[in-house]
Scaffold this motif. Sequence first.
Motif, PDB file in Angstrom:
ATOM      1  N   UNK A  65     139.023  35.814  15.779  1.00  0.00           N
ATOM      2  CA  UNK A  65     139.388  36.779  16.837  1.00  0.00           C
ATOM      3  C   UNK A  65     138.218  37.704  17.176  1.00  0.00           C
ATOM      4  N   UNK A  66     137.163  37.130  17.734  1.00  0.00           N
ATOM      5  CA  UNK A  66     135.947  37.909  17.986  1.00  0.00           C
ATOM      6  C   UNK A  66     136.134  38.853  19.172  1.00  0.00           C
ATOM      7  N   UNK A  67     136.630  38.319  20.302  1.00  0.00           N
ATOM      8  CA  UNK A  67     136.750  39.150  21.508  1.00  0.00           C
ATOM      9  C   UNK A  67     137.744  40.286  21.296  1.00  0.00           C
ATOM     10  N   UNK A  68     138.879  39.993  20.691  1.00  0.00           N
ATOM     11  CA  UNK A  68     139.875  41.051  20.466  1.00  0.00           C
ATOM     12  C   UNK A  68     139.325  42.130  19.547  1.00  0.00           C
ATOM     13  N   UNK A  69     138.486  41.728  18.599  1.00  0.00           N
ATOM     14  CA  UNK A  69     137.900  42.722  17.694  1.00  0.00           C
ATOM     15  C   UNK A  69     136.890  43.597  18.416  1.00  0.00           C
ATOM     16  N   UNK A  70     136.057  42.985  19.267  1.00  0.00           N
ATOM     17  CA  UNK A  70     135.023  43.756  19.970  1.00  0.00           C
ATOM     18  C   UNK A  70     135.614  44.671  21.040  1.00  0.00           C
ATOM     19  N   UNK A  71     136.774  44.338  21.535  1.00  0.00           N
ATOM     20  CA  UNK A  71     137.383  45.157  22.589  1.00  0.00           C
ATOM     21  C   UNK A  71     138.404  46.151  22.051  1.00  0.00           C
ATOM     22  N   UNK A  72     138.541  46.206  20.740  1.00  0.00           N
ATOM     23  CA  UNK A  72     139.542  47.100  20.157  1.00  0.00           C
ATOM     24  C   UNK A  72     138.969  48.496  19.940  1.00  0.00           C
ATOM     25  N   UNK A  73     139.846  49.500  19.915  1.00  0.00           N
ATOM     26  CA  UNK A  73     139.430  50.884  19.690  1.00  0.00           C
ATOM     27  C   UNK A  73     138.867  51.102  18.281  1.00  0.00           C
ATOM     28  N   UNK A  74     139.451  50.487  17.226  1.00  0.00           N
ATOM     29  CA  UNK A  74     138.887  50.694  15.885  1.00  0.00           C
ATOM     30  C   UNK A  74     137.432  50.268  15.769  1.00  0.00           C
ATOM     31  N   UNK A  75     137.022  49.266  16.564  1.00  0.00           N
ATOM     32  CA  UNK A  75     135.631  48.835  16.509  1.00  0.00           C
ATOM     33  C   UNK A  75     134.687  49.978  16.904  1.00  0.00           C
ATOM     34  N   UNK A  76     134.989  50.658  17.990  1.00  0.00           N
ATOM     35  CA  UNK A  76     134.114  51.740  18.451  1.00  0.00           C
ATOM     36  C   UNK A  76     134.199  52.950  17.526  1.00  0.00           C
ATOM     37  N   UNK A  77     135.380  53.220  16.998  1.00  0.00           N
ATOM     38  CA  UNK A  77     135.497  54.331  16.050  1.00  0.00           C
ATOM     39  C   UNK A  77     134.696  54.047  14.774  1.00  0.00           C
ATOM     40  N   UNK A  78     134.742  52.809  14.307  1.00  0.00           N
ATOM     41  CA  UNK A  78     133.968  52.439  13.124  1.00  0.00           C
ATOM     42  C   UNK A  78     132.466  52.546  13.385  1.00  0.00           C
ATOM     43  N   UNK A  79     132.041  52.139  14.574  1.00  0.00           N
ATOM     44  CA  UNK A  79     130.615  52.258  14.919  1.00  0.00           C
ATOM     45  C   UNK A  79     130.164  53.717  14.844  1.00  0.00           C
ATOM     46  N   UNK A  80     130.986  54.627  15.406  1.00  0.00           N
ATOM     47  CA  UNK A  80     130.658  56.048  15.362  1.00  0.00           C
ATOM     48  C   UNK A  80     130.644  56.564  13.923  1.00  0.00           C
ATOM     49  N   UNK A  81     131.628  56.144  13.141  1.00  0.00           N
ATOM     50  CA  UNK A  81     131.714  56.594  11.750  1.00  0.00           C
ATOM     51  C   UNK A  81     130.513  56.124  10.934  1.00  0.00           C
ATOM     52  N   UNK A  82     130.166  54.831  11.038  1.00  0.00           N
ATOM     53  CA  UNK A  82     129.050  54.293  10.266  1.00  0.00           C
ATOM     54  C   UNK A  82     127.716  54.875  10.726  1.00  0.00           C
ATOM     55  N   UNK A  83     127.576  55.116  12.035  1.00  0.00           N
ATOM     56  CA  UNK A  83     126.352  55.741  12.525  1.00  0.00           C
ATOM     57  C   UNK A  83     126.216  57.159  11.980  1.00  0.00           C
ATOM     58  N   UNK A  84     127.335  57.883  11.898  1.00  0.00           N
ATOM     59  CA  UNK A  84     127.311  59.240  11.336  1.00  0.00           C
ATOM     60  C   UNK A  84     126.937  59.206   9.855  1.00  0.00           C
ATOM     61  N   UNK A  85     127.495  58.247   9.126  1.00  0.00           N
ATOM     62  CA  UNK A  85     127.155  58.113   7.700  1.00  0.00           C
ATOM     63  C   UNK A  85     125.680  57.807   7.540  1.00  0.00           C
ATOM     64  N   UNK A  86     125.150  56.951   8.408  1.00  0.00           N
ATOM     65  CA  UNK A  86     123.725  56.602   8.337  1.00  0.00           C
ATOM     66  C   UNK A  86     122.843  57.833   8.548  1.00  0.00           C
ATOM     67  N   UNK A  87     123.183  58.624   9.561  1.00  0.00           N
ATOM     68  CA  UNK A  87     122.399  59.839   9.825  1.00  0.00           C
ATOM     69  C   UNK A  87     122.501  60.804   8.654  1.00  0.00           C
ATOM     70  N   UNK A  88     123.702  60.946   8.108  1.00  0.00           N
ATOM     71  CA  UNK A  88     123.910  61.864   6.983  1.00  0.00           C
ATOM     72  C   UNK A  88     123.107  61.431   5.760  1.00  0.00           C
ATOM     73  N   UNK A  89     123.140  60.148   5.435  1.00  0.00           N
ATOM     74  CA  UNK A  89     122.420  59.647   4.254  1.00  0.00           C
ATOM     75  C   UNK A  89     120.915  59.786   4.450  1.00  0.00           C
ATOM     76  N   UNK A  90     120.433  59.424   5.619  1.00  0.00           N
ATOM     77  CA  UNK A  90     118.988  59.426   5.850  1.00  0.00           C
ATOM     78  C   UNK A  90     118.418  60.843   5.923  1.00  0.00           C
ATOM     79  N   UNK A  91     119.226  61.822   6.305  1.00  0.00           N
ATOM     80  CA  UNK A  91     118.716  63.199   6.375  1.00  0.00           C
ATOM     81  C   UNK A  91     118.879  63.957   5.067  1.00  0.00           C
TER      82      UNK A  91
END
Length: 969
Positions: A465-491
């Motif tokens: 289920x690739x397309x349904x996963x990429x078009x889902x809201x949790x996908x974008x929320x997870x991207x934001x969450x992981x990007x925030x964790x990355x910035x937090x760890x690296x700083x």
Amino acid sequence: MKVRSSVFASFILIFEVVGIALFLRGFFPVPVKSSFSSKSKLSDLPAEPLTGSSPNSSRLPHPLFKRVVIMLVDALREDFVFGPSGRMYMPYTRHVVERGSAHSFVAKARPPTVTMPRIKALTTGSIPGFIDVVMNLNSPALLEDNLIWQAKTAGKRIVFYGDDTWVRLFPKHFMEYDGTTSFFVSDYTEVDNNVTRHLDSTLKRDDWDILILHYLGLDHIGHISGPHSSLIQPKLLEMDDILKKIHSALISKEAEGSLPYLLVLCGDHGMSETGSHGGSSEPEVNTPLVLISPAFKRKVGMEKPGVVEQVDLTPTLALGLGLPISQNSVGRVIPGVLEETSLRDQLRFLHLNGHQLSCLLKDSMPNYEKEAGFEQFRVAEKAHGNWMKLYLEGNTSEVLSNMGKKVLKQYLEALAAMSSALSKQLGKYDMYSMIAGMVFVFQLLLILLLAMPEALSGAAAVDLPVLSALLSLPFYLLCLLLASVHVLVCTSAESSCYFCSLSWGLVFAAVAFSSAMFCILVSMTTRRFPLGPKIHSKSPLRSSGSEWSLSELDVLLLAGTIGHTLSLAASSFVEEEHQTWYFLLSTLCLAIFQDVCRKYFREQRSPGEEEEEHILPSKDCHPSAHPKAEICSEKWLALATPPFTLACCRLLRSLNQTGVQWAHLPDVGHWLNSSEHKMVLSLLTAFCLVLIYLLVQRRCSWVSKVALALGLLGVYSYRAAVGNVLFPWQRSGHTMSKGTVEARFVYVFVLGILFTGTKDLLRSQIITADAKLKSRGLWEIYSGLVLLVSLLFRAHNLPVLCGCLLIQTLMAQFIWKKLHYDAAQTTIMHYWFGQAFFYFQGNSNNIATVDISVGFIGLESYVEAPAIFLTALNTYAGPLLWACHLVCYLSSERDRSPVAVGHGCYCLALLRSVPAAAYIVLVTVLRYHLFIWSVFSPKLLYESMHLLLTAGVCLFFNTMEQNHSSSKS
């Protein structure tokens, strides 16, 4: 989105390789280093301790030696000098050790016992990381503080001859140098003559202060024929004569009133019982260290050598030459070298060493003040100050002497404790990269497991289920969450992380990929479990109606694979992993024997099945005129195959002792390689080569048959040229050569067979769509690989190759086909056999068992790419041959379909992914334990290489499936 099982498995494996690479980048630690970017200077040395209001003295002790000659003999084991054979191997050295002005020690080298990490340890005093094993192939310039840089900065004139690794590590540091290639192990004569030819002229000159000689011949002999070879004694006698020449020249140059010389004889590492190195066995880590100088007391008899760490030589040489100790050194000065100096100088030397270690301790440990060694050093330093106050006041009583000896003892205890604490702190792990890599691998593994029912179904396709996963809201929320964790760890990270150094584009791609995998995982989980009880698809492991059922063989295959994965949690099972595979293989043979008995004796077959079985002939056979007689013979051959396989595997086990605990025991391989049994080895080699030809040529074209016969004749000629075997007209004392011409003769036929097979394969896929031509092309490529492996295998290992081909032939003809085992079962069996044959070759989870001498067969000089390829091919020949046979077998069966190929690819991916993922968790949990470096790190590298090998096989699977589908359409 639906994808075929083979495409899905290839996709998973490729991304798993990326995840493991990221994990390895964080797992191989950065060695303990000082936080100061500049190097140590004389002006930075601490003042001499002094209690009271008087200003502290910055007095530095005078150098102990004027000239230093370091004679480093690669792979010199301590028993070659100090053992019972020492008087026979190195008589002059042994005489100096027993009666001369010398100190002798057993210097322990830390694993990995490979040349470049050992040179770094000797010059920096630090303990290199395991990643230096990889860097050993192409050593970059050494930038950290080291003894060679300190000597050059102090104006010391350095001359070097020998292993060119030194030249790469220390460019522009030597006044004069001549490097020799260290990787061309076939040469053990010229490589040393190129060093010795400079000696006479250099020893007569007075324009140098440090002379370094690195002899490689002994190491090369070890790689070629082992530590018990007849070549060992002449080489050691040659080294002994060179040491005598150097010692005599230094004595003749000694002048009245000048500082004495120092002659150092040492080894960078030892040599295992098989002649290799890299691991942590006693023969590999124990090296001799002999210090010869008129400054030492003359011995009156043989004394038991003391035990020191190899890194202790670095601060000893630095202080002996009046140089600062390297900032990252974890070694401690050898007390015996200082015994003839004044008590004040001895205390000053120990204080300088202690100060350097305490500074390194502060930089590497947050709670350094709690370390016992640090507290002991502070106490000793304070006592040293009190002693200095009394000494400067002119006190000459016995109390002062006793007090000084007490301070000396306190310093030595403090140095030992701090050095030990620093040695255990092997490095700082990049936990962020390790966790990121582990998350990637586990996401992919879970998706692989959830897709099992679909991947092993009749359709052999997976709905992702690739397309349904990429078009889902949790996908974008997870991207934001992981990007925030990355910035937090690296700083907020205290140390630099590799993942943080990547560009934002790569980081965003990794974040998006991880988020998408998580969403796909959740979607597949919610879709799978509600439908789990209602599955009515064909069993992936055993077809038995519409329900999911497991036969006894299926239970064994699953339990054995899972049990092996769980066994890797113990270091003893990793060291002796071959025992696990031998047990599983023996149990598998018994289970197959039970299935054969059930088929031919217990189950009553219908007359139609019997008629079908003999009407449809096997490949390359014609319908028999006597079907009942043929069925009877096939029955007894099928019954004999499992016991024969069991007996064959038991014989192959006795060829090579492997593992750790019993590797030193004699085996059949040692017996065959002894000079008195050369005729037996010659006959065995000839028999094996003939049998290889008979087993392989059956499916080849006549051109490939001729090329194979000539190639195998060239293999025997090569082994005769290098002295392993004899022709009937040869004498045992004939002159040996490198066999370059004979090896290249074989390479020509290997390339010819591979070209013929590739041509037939391409013709079948592009021009004619002929299944028979395609099958012949695959088997011809396989026969070319067999010919190449027969050239690389040592003569005593050719029975392993024969056993591999014989078992493959019998199992394919009488077991897998006759018992109608499906693709999943056949794949798991191939995997088990491949793992067992990896150890039948004499391999283990130890770098020391890697035979690098095969990388130079047919080469006149060191060429990196072919040397690495040939070494890797020889090491993984067992798993590779079984994986290639699986491709050929599944792709050329009469009833082959894309389903079978897809099932085989998926099972291979699953079999390799589960232990790799489990191992990542294990080494993460045990990362602070010292023993993982000698046991778990090589195993992790082996798992990574196996994963890469499986990815390549799966890609080939995918190509075969795609071409088959297109030809069908």
